[in-house]
Design a protein around this motif. Sequence first.
Motif, PDB file in Angstrom:
ATOM      1  N   THR A 198       0.832  -1.210   0.000  1.00  0.00           N
ATOM      2  CA  THR A 198       0.000   0.000   0.000  1.00  0.00           C
ATOM      3  C   THR A 198       0.862   1.253   0.000  1.00  0.00           C
ATOM      4  O   THR A 198       0.631   2.182  -0.784  1.00  0.00           O
ATOM      5  N   VAL A 199       1.863   1.295   0.853  1.00  0.00           N
ATOM      6  CA  VAL A 199       2.744   2.459   0.932  1.00  0.00           C
ATOM      7  C   VAL A 199       3.509   2.633  -0.374  1.00  0.00           C
ATOM      8  O   VAL A 199       3.599   3.746  -0.909  1.00  0.00           O
ATOM      9  N   ASN A 200       4.058   1.544  -0.900  1.00  0.00           N
ATOM     10  CA  ASN A 200       4.809   1.635  -2.159  1.00  0.00           C
ATOM     11  C   ASN A 200       3.925   2.098  -3.310  1.00  0.00           C
ATOM     12  O   ASN A 200       4.350   2.902  -4.149  1.00  0.00           O
ATOM     13  N   LYS A 201       2.692   1.604  -3.350  1.00  0.00           N
ATOM     14  CA  LYS A 201       1.772   2.014  -4.411  1.00  0.00           C
ATOM     15  C   LYS A 201       1.473   3.511  -4.317  1.00  0.00           C
ATOM     16  O   LYS A 201       1.484   4.229  -5.325  1.00  0.00           O
ATOM     17  N   MET A 202       1.248   3.994  -3.103  1.00  0.00           N
ATOM     18  CA  MET A 202       0.954   5.421  -2.933  1.00  0.00           C
ATOM     19  C   MET A 202       2.173   6.278  -3.263  1.00  0.00           C
ATOM     20  O   MET A 202       2.044   7.343  -3.871  1.00  0.00           O
ATOM     21  N   MET A 203       3.350   5.828  -2.866  1.00  0.00           N
ATOM     22  CA  MET A 203       4.573   6.578  -3.165  1.00  0.00           C
ATOM     23  C   MET A 203       4.830   6.614  -4.680  1.00  0.00           C
ATOM     24  O   MET A 203       5.181   7.656  -5.228  1.00  0.00           O
ATOM     25  N   ASP A 204       4.657   5.471  -5.336  1.00  0.00           N
ATOM     26  CA  ASP A 204       4.845   5.418  -6.793  1.00  0.00           C
ATOM     27  C   ASP A 204       3.835   6.299  -7.506  1.00  0.00           C
ATOM     28  O   ASP A 204       4.170   7.006  -8.465  1.00  0.00           O
ATOM     29  N   THR A 205       2.601   6.272  -7.055  1.00  0.00           N
ATOM     30  CA  THR A 205       1.565   7.118  -7.660  1.00  0.00           C
ATOM     31  C   THR A 205       1.902   8.589  -7.471  1.00  0.00           C
ATOM     32  O   THR A 205       1.771   9.388  -8.411  1.00  0.00           O
ATOM     33  N   ASN A 206       2.347   8.952  -6.277  1.00  0.00           N
ATOM     34  CA  ASN A 206       2.720  10.336  -6.012  1.00  0.00           C
ATOM     35  C   ASN A 206       3.880  10.771  -6.904  1.00  0.00           C
ATOM     36  O   ASN A 206       3.852  11.860  -7.488  1.00  0.00           O
ATOM     37  N   GLU A 207       4.887   9.916  -7.022  1.00  0.00           N
ATOM     38  CA  GLU A 207       6.039  10.234  -7.876  1.00  0.00           C
ATOM     39  C   GLU A 207       5.615  10.392  -9.329  1.00  0.00           C
ATOM     40  O   GLU A 207       6.046  11.317 -10.026  1.00  0.00           O
ATOM     41  N   PHE A 208       4.748   9.502  -9.795  1.00  0.00           N
ATOM     42  CA  PHE A 208       4.242   9.585 -11.166  1.00  0.00           C
ATOM     43  C   PHE A 208       3.486  10.884 -11.399  1.00  0.00           C
ATOM     44  O   PHE A 208       3.695  11.581 -12.406  1.00  0.00           O
ATOM     45  N   MET A 209       2.604  11.222 -10.460  1.00  0.00           N
ATOM     46  CA  MET A 209       1.800  12.443 -10.612  1.00  0.00           C
ATOM     47  C   MET A 209       2.672  13.695 -10.559  1.00  0.00           C
ATOM     48  O   MET A 209       2.446  14.645 -11.318  1.00  0.00           O
ATOM     49  N   MET A 210       3.671  13.709  -9.704  1.00  0.00           N
ATOM     50  CA  MET A 210       4.570  14.865  -9.638  1.00  0.00           C
ATOM     51  C   MET A 210       5.338  15.014 -10.946  1.00  0.00           C
ATOM     52  O   MET A 210       5.544  16.129 -11.433  1.00  0.00           O
ATOM     53  N   GLY A 211       5.756  13.892 -11.535  1.00  0.00           N
ATOM     54  CA  GLY A 211       6.428  13.935 -12.833  1.00  0.00           C
ATOM     55  C   GLY A 211       5.516  14.475 -13.920  1.00  0.00           C
ATOM     56  O   GLY A 211       5.939  15.286 -14.759  1.00  0.00           O
ATOM     57  N   ARG A 212       4.273  14.030 -13.935  1.00  0.00           N
ATOM     58  CA  ARG A 212       3.306  14.515 -14.929  1.00  0.00           C
ATOM     59  C   ARG A 212       3.065  16.011 -14.767  1.00  0.00           C
ATOM     60  O   ARG A 212       3.011  16.754 -15.749  1.00  0.00           O
ATOM     61  N   LEU A 213       2.909  16.462 -13.528  1.00  0.00           N
ATOM     62  CA  LEU A 213       2.694  17.888 -13.293  1.00  0.00           C
ATOM     63  C   LEU A 213       3.902  18.707 -13.728  1.00  0.00           C
ATOM     64  O   LEU A 213       3.749  19.790 -14.312  1.00  0.00           O
ATOM     65  N   ALA A 214       5.092  18.211 -13.456  1.00  0.00           N
ATOM     66  CA  ALA A 214       6.311  18.928 -13.861  1.00  0.00           C
ATOM     67  C   ALA A 214       6.388  19.025 -15.375  1.00  0.00           C
ATOM     68  O   ALA A 214       6.736  20.086 -15.921  1.00  0.00           O
ATOM     69  N   LYS A 215       6.058  17.951 -16.086  1.00  0.00           N
ATOM     70  CA  LYS A 215       6.076  17.973 -17.555  1.00  0.00           C
ATOM     71  C   LYS A 215       5.044  18.965 -18.096  1.00  0.00           C
ATOM     72  O   LYS A 215       5.315  19.691 -19.045  1.00  0.00           O
ATOM     73  N   LYS A 216       3.851  18.977 -17.480  1.00  0.00           N
ATOM     74  CA  LYS A 216       2.814  19.926 -17.920  1.00  0.00           C
ATOM     75  C   LYS A 216       3.267  21.365 -17.699  1.00  0.00           C
ATOM     76  O   LYS A 216       3.043  22.232 -18.543  1.00  0.00           O
ATOM     77  N   GLN A 217       3.889  21.622 -16.560  1.00  0.00           N
ATOM     78  CA  GLN A 217       4.364  22.971 -16.277  1.00  0.00           C
ATOM     79  C   GLN A 217       5.459  23.372 -17.257  1.00  0.00           C
ATOM     80  O   GLN A 217       5.490  24.505 -17.724  1.00  0.00           O
ATOM     81  N   GLN A 218       6.360  22.456 -17.577  1.00  0.00           N
ATOM     82  CA  GLN A 218       7.418  22.746 -18.527  1.00  0.00           C
ATOM     83  C   GLN A 218       6.858  23.010 -19.912  1.00  0.00           C
ATOM     84  O   GLN A 218       7.284  23.940 -20.596  1.00  0.00           O
ATOM     85  N   SER A 219       5.888  22.206 -20.340  1.00  0.00           N
ATOM     86  CA  SER A 219       5.304  22.405 -21.666  1.00  0.00           C
ATOM     87  C   SER A 219       4.496  23.707 -21.706  1.00  0.00           C
ATOM     88  O   SER A 219       4.503  24.409 -22.715  1.00  0.00           O
ATOM     89  N   ALA A 220       3.818  24.030 -20.615  1.00  0.00           N
ATOM     90  CA  ALA A 220       3.070  25.289 -20.560  1.00  0.00           C
ATOM     91  C   ALA A 220       4.018  26.477 -20.586  1.00  0.00           C
ATOM     92  O   ALA A 220       3.768  27.469 -21.267  1.00  0.00           O
ATOM     93  N   ALA A 221       5.132  26.374 -19.867  1.00  0.00           N
ATOM     94  CA  ALA A 221       6.116  27.459 -19.858  1.00  0.00           C
ATOM     95  C   ALA A 221       6.794  27.561 -21.223  1.00  0.00           C
ATOM     96  O   ALA A 221       7.070  28.664 -21.706  1.00  0.00           O
ATOM     97  N   GLY A 222       7.058  26.430 -21.863  1.00  0.00           N
ATOM     98  CA  GLY A 222       7.691  26.429 -23.179  1.00  0.00           C
ATOM     99  C   GLY A 222       6.778  27.009 -24.245  1.00  0.00           C
ATOM    100  O   GLY A 222       7.213  27.784 -25.105  1.00  0.00           O
ATOM    101  N   SER A 223       5.492  26.655 -24.216  1.00  0.00           N
ATOM    102  CA  SER A 223       4.568  27.173 -25.224  1.00  0.00           C
ATOM    103  C   SER A 223       4.259  28.644 -24.975  1.00  0.00           C
ATOM    104  O   SER A 223       4.012  29.396 -25.915  1.00  0.00           O
ATOM    105  N   ALA A 224       4.292  29.082 -23.739  1.00  0.00           N
ATOM    106  CA  ALA A 224       4.044  30.488 -23.434  1.00  0.00           C
ATOM    107  C   ALA A 224       5.220  31.341 -23.875  1.00  0.00           C
ATOM    108  O   ALA A 224       5.061  32.501 -24.244  1.00  0.00           O
ATOM    109  N   GLY A 225       6.424  30.769 -23.881  1.00  0.00           N
ATOM    110  CA  GLY A 225       7.615  31.510 -24.279  1.00  0.00           C
ATOM    111  C   GLY A 225       7.685  31.756 -25.772  1.00  0.00           C
ATOM    112  O   GLY A 225       8.360  32.679 -26.234  1.00  0.00           O
ATOM    113  N   TYR A 226       7.021  30.958 -26.586  1.00  0.00           N
ATOM    114  CA  TYR A 226       7.069  31.093 -28.035  1.00  0.00           C
ATOM    115  C   TYR A 226       6.021  32.027 -28.579  1.00  0.00           C
ATOM    116  O   TYR A 226       5.995  32.323 -29.756  1.00  0.00           O
ATOM    117  N   GLN A 227       5.113  32.489 -27.790  1.00  0.00           N
ATOM    118  CA  GLN A 227       4.026  33.348 -28.279  1.00  0.00           C
ATOM    119  C   GLN A 227       4.417  34.793 -28.293  1.00  0.00           C
ATOM    120  O   GLN A 227       5.228  35.350 -27.791  1.00  0.00           O
TER     121      GLN A 227
END
Length: 124
Positions: free
Chosen positions: A95-124
């Motif tokens: 249970t703990v490992n599943k929650m930790m892995d899920t948290n790590e996955f979600m943090m990675g997804r959020l970081a990628k979204k923020q990077q892509s949003a910052a990258g697309s905002a910089g080109y406009q």
Amino acid sequence: MPFWGSSSNDKSDHSSEASFTSDDAAFGTGQGPSSMGGGASASASDMQQFAVAMQQQVLVQTIISNLTETAFEKCITSKPGDSLSGKEVACIHATVNKMMDTNEFMMGRLAKKQQSAAGSAGYQ
């Protein structure tokens, strides 16, 4: 004596409690960063860092508490004894490992979204 109460036989001195309360009360009596002289900016910065550290500590404690509650509800199905069974320990680990892995996955997804949003905002 437990921390949540005192027995009728307890005649201990409560001066340490009074000093803690009086020190704590003195903290909010106008002696903060805004009422200080030249060192107010350094003190305000220290107070801000302290507040951020406390918020982080509360967040970590909340997450640990939620994780503990979830794992206990899911894995401890019978009356708890003196020790956990191997099955219960394995369940808690999973249970703990599943929650930790899920948290790590979600943090990675959020970081990628923020990077892509910052990258697309910089080109406009």
